[in-house]
Design a protein around this motif. Structure first.
Motif, short mmCIF file in Angstrom:
data_model
loop_
_atom_site.label_atom_id
_atom_site.label_comp_id
_atom_site.label_asym_id
_atom_site.label_seq_id
_atom_site.Cartn_x
_atom_site.Cartn_y
_atom_site.Cartn_z
N LEU A 172 0.82 -1.20 0.00
CA LEU A 172 0.00 0.00 0.00
C LEU A 172 0.86 1.25 0.00
O LEU A 172 0.53 2.26 -0.65
CB LEU A 172 -0.94 0.00 1.21
N ASP A 173 1.96 1.22 0.74
CA ASP A 173 2.88 2.35 0.73
C ASP A 173 3.46 2.57 -0.66
O ASP A 173 3.61 3.71 -1.12
CB ASP A 173 4.02 2.11 1.74
N LYS A 174 3.80 1.48 -1.34
CA LYS A 174 4.35 1.58 -2.68
C LYS A 174 3.33 2.16 -3.65
O LYS A 174 3.67 2.98 -4.51
CB LYS A 174 4.82 0.20 -3.17
N ILE A 175 2.05 1.76 -3.49
CA ILE A 175 0.99 2.30 -4.34
C ILE A 175 0.85 3.80 -4.11
O ILE A 175 0.71 4.58 -5.05
CB ILE A 175 -0.34 1.59 -4.06
N SER A 176 0.92 4.21 -2.83
CA SER A 176 0.78 5.62 -2.50
C SER A 176 1.91 6.45 -3.10
O SER A 176 1.71 7.58 -3.54
CB SER A 176 0.75 5.80 -0.98
N ARG A 177 3.12 5.85 -3.13
CA ARG A 177 4.28 6.59 -3.65
C ARG A 177 4.33 6.60 -5.17
O ARG A 177 4.58 7.63 -5.80
CB ARG A 177 5.58 5.98 -3.10
N SER A 178 4.11 5.43 -5.77
CA SER A 178 4.39 5.27 -7.20
C SER A 178 3.20 4.86 -8.05
O SER A 178 3.32 4.77 -9.26
CB SER A 178 5.53 4.25 -7.40
N GLY A 179 2.05 4.58 -7.41
CA GLY A 179 0.88 4.19 -8.17
C GLY A 179 0.76 2.68 -8.33
O GLY A 179 1.73 1.92 -8.15
N TYR A 180 -0.44 2.25 -8.68
CA TYR A 180 -0.72 0.82 -8.80
C TYR A 180 0.08 0.18 -9.92
O TYR A 180 0.48 -0.98 -9.83
CB TYR A 180 -2.22 0.63 -9.07
N GLU A 181 0.36 0.95 -10.97
CA GLU A 181 1.07 0.39 -12.12
C GLU A 181 2.50 -0.02 -11.79
O GLU A 181 3.12 -0.80 -12.52
CB GLU A 181 1.09 1.40 -13.28
N SER A 182 3.04 0.50 -10.67
CA SER A 182 4.42 0.18 -10.31
C SER A 182 4.56 -1.18 -9.64
O SER A 182 5.67 -1.67 -9.43
CB SER A 182 4.98 1.25 -9.37
N LEU A 183 3.43 -1.82 -9.28
CA LEU A 183 3.49 -3.11 -8.60
C LEU A 183 3.88 -4.21 -9.56
O LEU A 183 3.53 -4.20 -10.74
CB LEU A 183 2.13 -3.45 -7.98
N SER A 184 4.61 -5.18 -9.02
CA SER A 184 4.93 -6.38 -9.80
C SER A 184 3.71 -7.30 -9.84
O SER A 184 2.75 -7.11 -9.08
CB SER A 184 6.12 -7.11 -9.18
N LYS A 185 3.77 -8.31 -10.69
CA LYS A 185 2.66 -9.25 -10.80
C LYS A 185 2.45 -9.97 -9.47
O LYS A 185 1.30 -10.17 -9.04
CB LYS A 185 2.95 -10.26 -11.90
N GLU A 186 3.52 -10.32 -8.79
CA GLU A 186 3.42 -11.02 -7.51
C GLU A 186 2.77 -10.12 -6.46
O GLU A 186 1.93 -10.57 -5.67
CB GLU A 186 4.80 -11.47 -7.04
N GLU A 187 3.13 -8.82 -6.45
CA GLU A 187 2.55 -7.91 -5.47
C GLU A 187 1.07 -7.70 -5.73
O GLU A 187 0.26 -7.61 -4.79
CB GLU A 187 3.30 -6.58 -5.52
N LYS A 188 0.67 -7.63 -7.00
CA LYS A 188 -0.74 -7.49 -7.33
C LYS A 188 -1.54 -8.71 -6.87
O LYS A 188 -2.66 -8.59 -6.36
CB LYS A 188 -0.92 -7.28 -8.83
N GLN A 189 -0.95 -9.89 -7.03
CA GLN A 189 -1.63 -11.11 -6.59
C GLN A 189 -1.79 -11.14 -5.07
O GLN A 189 -2.83 -11.55 -4.56
CB GLN A 189 -0.86 -12.34 -7.09
N LYS A 190 -0.74 -10.70 -4.36
CA LYS A 190 -0.83 -10.66 -2.89
C LYS A 190 -1.92 -9.70 -2.45
O LYS A 190 -2.68 -9.98 -1.52
CB LYS A 190 0.52 -10.23 -2.30
N LEU A 191 -2.01 -8.54 -3.09
CA LEU A 191 -3.01 -7.55 -2.74
C LEU A 191 -4.42 -8.09 -3.01
O LEU A 191 -5.34 -7.89 -2.23
CB LEU A 191 -2.77 -6.27 -3.53
N PHE A 192 -4.55 -8.80 -4.12
CA PHE A 192 -5.85 -9.39 -4.45
C PHE A 192 -6.26 -10.44 -3.42
O PHE A 192 -7.40 -10.47 -2.96
CB PHE A 192 -5.82 -9.99 -5.84
N ARG A 193 -5.31 -11.33 -3.04
CA ARG A 193 -5.63 -12.36 -2.04
C ARG A 193 -6.03 -11.71 -0.70
O ARG A 193 -6.92 -12.21 -0.02
CB ARG A 193 -4.45 -13.31 -1.86
N ALA A 194 -5.34 -10.63 -0.35
CA ALA A 194 -5.65 -9.97 0.92
C ALA A 194 -7.04 -9.36 0.90
O ALA A 194 -7.74 -9.33 1.91
CB ALA A 194 -4.61 -8.90 1.22
N SER A 195 -7.47 -8.87 -0.26
CA SER A 195 -8.81 -8.25 -0.37
C SER A 195 -9.92 -9.26 -0.24
O SER A 195 -11.07 -8.89 -0.01
CB SER A 195 -8.93 -7.51 -1.71
N GLN A 196 -9.63 -10.54 -0.40
CA GLN A 196 -10.65 -11.58 -0.29
C GLN A 196 -10.85 -12.06 1.14
O GLN A 196 -11.69 -12.90 1.38
CB GLN A 196 -10.27 -12.80 -1.17
N GLN A 197 -10.07 -11.54 2.10
CA GLN A 197 -10.22 -11.98 3.48
C GLN A 197 -11.53 -11.51 4.07
O GLN A 197 -12.01 -10.45 3.75
CB GLN A 197 -9.06 -11.42 4.31
#
Length: 311
Positions: free
Chosen positions: A286-311
């Motif tokens: 989330l800190d990385k998104i705030s600094r650099s935007g969602y597009e800066s995330l790697s594929k692995e980071e996007k998958q982790k964020l998606f899994r966390a949103s399903q909790q």
């Protein structure tokens, strides 16, 4: 399947908070239209303002003290009373469209519970700004006693929260093209500031209160503090009240307890869900998104964020 059954199904799902918020607003809107029509036909329309008083938030403190629940109910109430049908329809339409577009982002990246928390806290912040402005700012006091309704303050909180979390996320705007949502949030705030000199200054103050809450909520969340925990705790309490407890079965025969061994202890532990990201990892993303935007995330980071949103 009947409409009633569709509504029950939608509200029975625990992963459907966004649609539940939208449906609740729409159901109240439709219900008030039906009641107003019935009262008009039966020549009792003079009682309709008394009904609205149970939902709308009054800027007069004595009236608010007699109806304290309106600090929340106003955020689910849209009406066509004392305005044209199309004005009332546009009010709820734009609020629900913005709630859907920006609420999807909050739901996807922060989950259903935080979406509801931002909506509720945004409504409360908007109500506080509304009441304080009419009772403390001399320029507003000629309109003291004016009622407020609508989800605009809560929706403003969600718009600004999404823009604070994902400032460079892009929406395609008709006739304009791709626009980063931080600029959309900036326009919402500027329009609210400009509206302070118009015919609805209290409503504009409520918008600003909701917007401020959305910004503070995300900044505090990025610092490790979840302002929505009290809202979630109240929701959990109501859930426990509404869900029946499983009946305990008592055996008539007395059994000797089995000895506890190391193997039985290890087998009784509930294994952690495989692949579920840790909270520290989510905070870092989330800190990385705030600094650099969602597009800066790697594929692995996007998958982790998606899994966390399903909790």
């Amino acid at each position: 399947m009947s409409i009633v059954q569709d509504i029950r199904t939608a509200f029975s799902r625990r992963d459907n908070a966004l649609m539940q918020l939208i449906m609740l607003n729409v159901l109240v809107f439709a219900g008030l239209i039906v009641v107003q029509a019935v009262m008009t036909i039966t020549s009792s329309s003079g009682y309709f303002p008394l009904l609205l008083r149970q939902f709308e938030l009054s800027s007069a403190l004595p009236e608010f003290i007699r109806h304290p629940w309106t600090v929340l109910t106003y955020a689910f109430t849209h009406t066509t009373y004392q305005k044209s049908f199309f004005d009332g329809l546009l009010h709820i339409l734009f609020n629900m469209l913005n709630l859907y577009w920006f609420g999807q982002l909050i739901r996807e990246y922060l989950g259903n519970r935080r979406l509801v928390s931002i909506y509720i806290l945004g409504a409360l912040a908007g109500a506080a700004f509304f009441l304080l402005s009419f009772n403390l700012i001399p320029a507003f006091q000629p309109g003291l006693g004016s009622p407020m309704n609508g989800a605009s303050a809560a929706v403003s909180a969600i718009i600004v929260a999404a823009a604070t979390l994902l400032p460079d996320y892009t929406f395609m705007v008709i006739l304009i093209g791709p626009v980063k949502i931080k600029w959309i949030a900036a326009v919402v705030i500027l329009l609210s500031l400009a509206g302070l000199s118009g015919g609805n200054p209290g409503g504009m103050m409520a918008h600003l209160g909701g917007a401020l809450l959305g910004f503070v909520f995300i900044k505090q969340l990025q610092n490790g503090r979840d302002l929505g925990r009290p809202v979630q705790a109240v929701g959990n309490w109501f859930s426990r009240l509404s869900s029946p407890r499983p009946a305990m079965r008592v055996s008539s025969s007395t059994r000797r307890p089995e000895p506890v061994t190391a193997s039985s202890m290890s087998s009784s532990k509930k294994p952690a869900t495989p692949g579920q990201p840790l909270q520290d990892e989510i905070d870092s993303i989330l800190d990385k998104i705030s600094r650099s935007g969602y597009e800066s995330l790697s594929k692995e980071e996007k998958q982790k964020l998606f899994r966390a949103s399903q909790q």
